[in-house]
Design an enzyme around this catalytic site. Structure first.
Site, PDB file in Angstrom:
ATOM      1  N   THR A  93       0.875  -1.176   0.000  1.00 45.16           N
ATOM      2  CA  THR A  93       0.000   0.000   0.000  1.00 45.16           C
ATOM      3  C   THR A  93       0.911   1.225   0.000  1.00 45.16           C
ATOM      4  O   THR A  93       2.068   1.149   0.426  1.00 45.16           O
ATOM      5  CB  THR A  93      -0.890   0.049   1.254  1.00 45.16           C
ATOM      6  OG1 THR A  93      -0.026   0.139   2.394  1.00 45.16           O
ATOM      7  CG2 THR A  93      -1.744  -1.190   1.394  1.00 45.16           C
ATOM      8  N   GLU A 150      -5.894  -3.891  -0.501  1.00 44.79           N
ATOM      9  CA  GLU A 150      -6.218  -5.023   0.368  1.00 44.79           C
ATOM     10  C   GLU A 150      -7.392  -5.853  -0.141  1.00 44.79           C
ATOM     11  O   GLU A 150      -7.675  -6.917   0.385  1.00 44.79           O
ATOM     12  CB  GLU A 150      -6.567  -4.510   1.776  1.00 44.79           C
ATOM     13  CG  GLU A 150      -5.382  -4.003   2.584  1.00 44.79           C
ATOM     14  CD  GLU A 150      -5.129  -2.513   2.377  1.00 44.79           C
ATOM     15  OE1 GLU A 150      -5.510  -1.975   1.311  1.00 44.79           O
ATOM     16  OE2 GLU A 150      -4.536  -1.879   3.275  1.00 44.79           O
ATOM     17  N   LYS A 161     -15.008  17.456  10.251  1.00 43.05           N
ATOM     18  CA  LYS A 161     -15.824  17.398  11.467  1.00 43.05           C
ATOM     19  C   LYS A 161     -16.109  18.819  11.941  1.00 43.05           C
ATOM     20  O   LYS A 161     -15.311  19.421  12.635  1.00 43.05           O
ATOM     21  CB  LYS A 161     -15.127  16.568  12.532  1.00 43.05           C
ATOM     22  CG  LYS A 161     -14.954  15.141  12.049  1.00 43.05           C
ATOM     23  CD  LYS A 161     -14.193  14.268  13.016  1.00 43.05           C
ATOM     24  CE  LYS A 161     -13.915  12.910  12.372  1.00 43.05           C
ATOM     25  NZ  LYS A 161     -12.550  12.723  11.888  1.00 43.05           N
ATOM     26  N   TRP A 175     -20.742  15.999  10.443  1.00 46.06           N
ATOM     27  CA  TRP A 175     -19.726  15.634   9.463  1.00 46.06           C
ATOM     28  C   TRP A 175     -20.082  16.235   8.108  1.00 46.06           C
ATOM     29  O   TRP A 175     -21.230  16.169   7.668  1.00 46.06           O
ATOM     30  CB  TRP A 175     -19.653  14.110   9.304  1.00 46.06           C
ATOM     31  CG  TRP A 175     -18.967  13.435  10.446  1.00 46.06           C
ATOM     32  CD1 TRP A 175     -18.606  14.012  11.632  1.00 46.06           C
ATOM     33  CD2 TRP A 175     -18.567  12.075  10.507  1.00 46.06           C
ATOM     34  NE1 TRP A 175     -17.998  13.071  12.426  1.00 46.06           N
ATOM     35  CE2 TRP A 175     -17.972  11.879  11.761  1.00 46.06           C
ATOM     36  CE3 TRP A 175     -18.643  10.996   9.631  1.00 46.06           C
ATOM     37  CZ2 TRP A 175     -17.449  10.652  12.169  1.00 46.06           C
ATOM     38  CZ3 TRP A 175     -18.141   9.770  10.028  1.00 46.06           C
ATOM     39  CH2 TRP A 175     -17.543   9.603  11.285  1.00 46.06           C
TER      40      TRP A 175
END
Ligand code: ADP
Length: 548
Positions: free
Chosen positions: A187, A331, A443, A448
Site C-alpha cells: 500500500t 487489500e 468534522k 460531518w
C-alpha cells in the site's frame, strides 16, 4: 459427510496454461510510440513466460518463494513476468515507479527482492537506488533505454531478450499450494510505513473469475481492454489474470500515458473497454475537447480508485462512453463493488445507482460500523466505517523475510474483518455510497461534512477543472472545509460565484468560507488527490487563502 468433489488447486499456473492454449490467438498489443505497436499472441506471451521461468531458475538461480520484483510499465514483457514468476512458485513483487526513492528502497529491502526486472526507460530511477538495495543480485533490463546507467553497479545485469532466448519452451511447473503467495503489492503508505499485501494463487484465481462476471467487467474474447491502470497498482485491477481466463485482448500503453497518445491509441486500436482512475479520464476529456477523437469503440469504462465526479460521468455519456464506477483497495485485490444499476430502469432511474460506488458481489461481505462499534443498518442513511470480508480480502500484512505476518488493530478487526477506513452508507439492496475516507471527513461542530460531496458539486461547475476540499482547523467549529480550485483556462469566475453555485445543491452550513486557487491539485503516486499535501501547504501558509 465429505463432498465427492475433486480438490484442485486454484493457481496462476492454471490461468497461464488456459490462456496460452485455449485463447492462444488473443493478443497483447503494446504501444511503442512508433508507427507500429508490438503485437504478441497469448500463445507467444505464454511461451516467452515459460522461457523466462527457465531463465530465472537456471541462470539466475531463483528457487522457492524468492521475490522477483518488476519496475515496469504496462507492456507485453510485464505480462510475461506476471505469469512466469508465480507459476514457478516464486513471488512477483510489482514496484510502484511513482513512489519516492526512500519508500522504494524501504519496500525492496522489506520484501528482500533478489531480482528486479526493469524497463530500460526506468533505469534513471533504478540506478541510483541500487547501492541501497543489498538483496538485489540481478537486474534484468527489458525494452529501450540507456544501459550505461548501470555501469559499475553491484548486481549482475542481463538483457531480457538475450536471457530468455534459447531457453526450453516447456517447464516442469511445480505443484503449488493455492494458499501460498503469488504476488506482493505494498500500500502506498499514506500513514506510517508501507504495508505488504500478499495475494495467494487462490485469491487471484477467484478474483479473476469475479472480474469476468457480467456484474463486474464481464468481457469476452470479442473485447479489447485498454489497461491504463498500472500493473503495479493492485495488479492492474486484476485484468492481466482475468484476460487470460477468457481471452480478452489487452492494449497496453507502456510509458505513453499522456492524454494525447491515449486518445490516439483509442482511435487507432478501438478498445471496447478501459480501466483507469478519474484523473486519467479528466485529462483525456480535456484533450478530446480541444482535439476531437473518436472514442466511440469504448462501450464501457471501469473507473475507480477515487470517487468519480458525476459531472465526469455525464461528460463521457455525451461522448457515448459509459463510465462504470467501482470501489476497491490494495487489500481487496481490488474488486469490491461495481455500479451496474439493477434491471428494468430508465436512464433517469439508473442515474442514482450509477453514481454510487456500486453493488456488493456475492463473495464480498460488508458491514458498517458506527462510532461506538455498533453494527449499522443497511438503510441508505446510517453512515459508518465500511468493513469487508471475503476470499480475496487481506486478513493480515506481510511481515518481511523471516518475519511473521501481522494484523494491526486499526486495519483488521478482532473478528477478522478488514477495516477499510472508508465511511459510507449501504442501501437495502446492497449499493455502497462512500461519503468520505475517515481521515478526510470534515468534522464541523457536531456534524460531518463530506469533502467528496463538496468536490463533486464544485466540479459540476463548467469553469472548474478540478477541486479538492480538505478539513482545516477552525476555532469555533473544530474543523471547516477549505476549497482548493483549479479553474479552466481564461475563467474569471469569483469565489462568491462558486459559493453561490454550491448553495444550489449543498446545505448552507456546509459551504466553505475558505477558498484558494491552485495551479493543479497535488496527486499521489497512483493519481489520487493528495489531501495530506494540501493540508500541509495550508498549515505552512503556502496557499493564498481568501475568506468569504
Ligand atoms: P491508497 O490507500 O494508497 O490510496 P489504494 O489504491 O488501496 O491505495 O486505495 C484504496 C482507497 O481508495 C479506498 O479505501 C478508497 O478510499 C479509495 N477509493 C477507491 N475506489 C473508490 C471509489 N470508487 N470512490 C471513492 N473512493 C475510492
Amino acid at each position: 459427510m465429505l463432498s465427492t468433489m475433486q480438490d484442485v488447486s486454484l493457481t496462476v499456473t492454471r490461468i497461464l496454461k488456459h490462456g496460452m492454449t485455449i485463447h492462444g490467438k488473443s493478443q497483447v498489443t503494446t504501444w511503442t510510440g512508433e508507427a507500429e505497436p508490438q503485437r504478441r499472441s497469448f500463445a507467444e506471451i505464454g511461451e516467452r513466460a515459460t522461457r523466462l521461468a527457465n531463465a530465472l531458475k537456471d541462470e539466475l538461480g531463483v528457487v522457492g518463494d524468492q521475490r522477483v520484483a518488476t519496475l515496469m510499465w504496462n507492456n507485453g514483457e510485464h505480462v510475461e513476468a506476471y505469469f512466469a514468476i508465480p507459476s514457478m512458485g516464486a513471488v512477483l513483487h510489482t514496484l510502484n515507479l511513482r513512489l519516492p526513492a526512500e519508500q522504494l528502497i524501504w519496500i525492496v529491502n522489506h520484501a528482500a527482492d533478489r531480482v528486479v526486472i526493469a524497463n530500460g526507460t526506468l533505469l534513471p530511477l533504478l540506478a541510483p537506488l541500487l547501492p541501497h538495495l543489498p538483496t538485489i543480485e540481478h537486474v534484468v533490463v527489458a525494452g529501450p533505454g540507456d544501459r550505461s546507467l548501470l555501469d559499475g553497479c553491484a548486481p549482475q545485469v542481463h538483457e531480457y531478450e538475450e536471457l530468455i532466448a534459447d531457453r526450453p519452451t516447456t517447464f516442469d511447473w511445480p505443484e503449488i499450494d493455492e494458499r501460498s503467495a503469488a504476488a506482493l503489492c505494498y500500500t502506498s503508505g499514506t500513514t506510517g510505513d508501507p504495508k505488504g499485501v500478499a495475494y495467494s494463487h487462490r485469491s487471484i484465481y477467484l478474483h479473476s473469475m469475479q472480474v469476468n462476471m457480467a456484474e463486474s467487467m464481464g468481457l469476452t474474447d470479442q473485447d479489447t481492454t485498454l489497461v491504463v491502470v498500472p500493473q503495479f497498482h493492485v495488479n492492474a485491477w486484476g485484468l492481466p489474470h482475468a484476460t487470460f481466463m477468457t481471452g480478452i485482448n489487452m492494449l497496453m500503453p507502456d510509458r505513453f500515458l499522456q492524454p494525447a497518445p491515449l486518445a490516439e491509441m483509442i482511435e487507432r486500436e478501438r478498445p471496447t473497454h478501459a480501466a483507469a482512475v478519474p484523473t486519467i479520464w479528466q485529462g483525456l476529456l480535456a484533450e478530446v475537447t480541444a482535439n476531437p477523437r473518436d472514442l466511440s469503440s469504448m462501450s464501457q469504462v471501469t473507473i475507480g480508485g477515487s470517487a468519480c465526479p458525476p459531472a465526469l460521468m455525464e461528460a463521457y455519456d455525451r461522448l457515448g462512453v459509459r463510465l462504470c464506477h467501482a470501489w476497491g483497495m490494495t487489500e481487496t485485490s481490488p474488486l469490491g463493488t461495481m455500479a451496474h444499476p439493477p434491471a428494468g430502469l430508465t436512464p433517469e432511474e439508473e442515474w442514482p445507482y450509477r453514481i454510487t460506488q456500486g453493488r456488493l458481489p456475492a463473495s464480498v461481505e460488508a458491514r458498517l460500523v458506527g462510532p461506538a462499534g455498533e453494527i449499522l443498518a443497511w438503510d441508505g442513511e446510517s453512515a459508518g466505517e465500511l468493513e469487508v470480508r471475503g476470499a480475496w480480502i487481506a486478513g493480515s500484512y506481510y511481515g518481511g523475510a523471516g518475519g511473521e505476518n501481522f494484523r494491526p488493530e486499526d486495519k483488521i478487526s478482532e473478528d477478522g474483518w478488514l477495516k477499510t477506513g472508508d465511511v459510507g452508507v449501504i442501501s437495502a439492496d446492497g449499493f455502497l455510497t462512500l461519503t468520505d475516507r475517515a481521515k478526510d471527513v470534515i468534522k464541523s461542530g457536531g456534524e460531518w461534512i463530506s469533502s467528496v460531496d463538496l468536490e463533486n458539486a464544485l466540479m459540476a461547475h463548467p469553469e472548474v477543472a478540478e477541486a479538492a476540499v480538505v478539513a482545516v482547523p477552525d476555532e469555533r467549529w473544530g474543523e471547516r472545509p477549505l476549497a482548493t480550485v483549479v479553474l479552466t483556462e481564461g475563467s474569471t469566475v469569483s469565489y462568491t460565484d462558486l459559493r453561490d453555485f454550491l448553495a444550489q445543491t449543498v446545505a448552507k452550513w456546509q459551504l466553505p468560507e475558505r477558498w484558494a486557487l491552485v495551479p493543479a491539485v497535488p496527486k499521489t503516486s497512483v493519481g489520487k488527490f493528495d489531501k495530506k499535501v494540501i493540508r500541509k501547504s495550508y498549515a505552512d501558509g503556502e496557499l493564498e487563502v481568501t475568506e468569504l
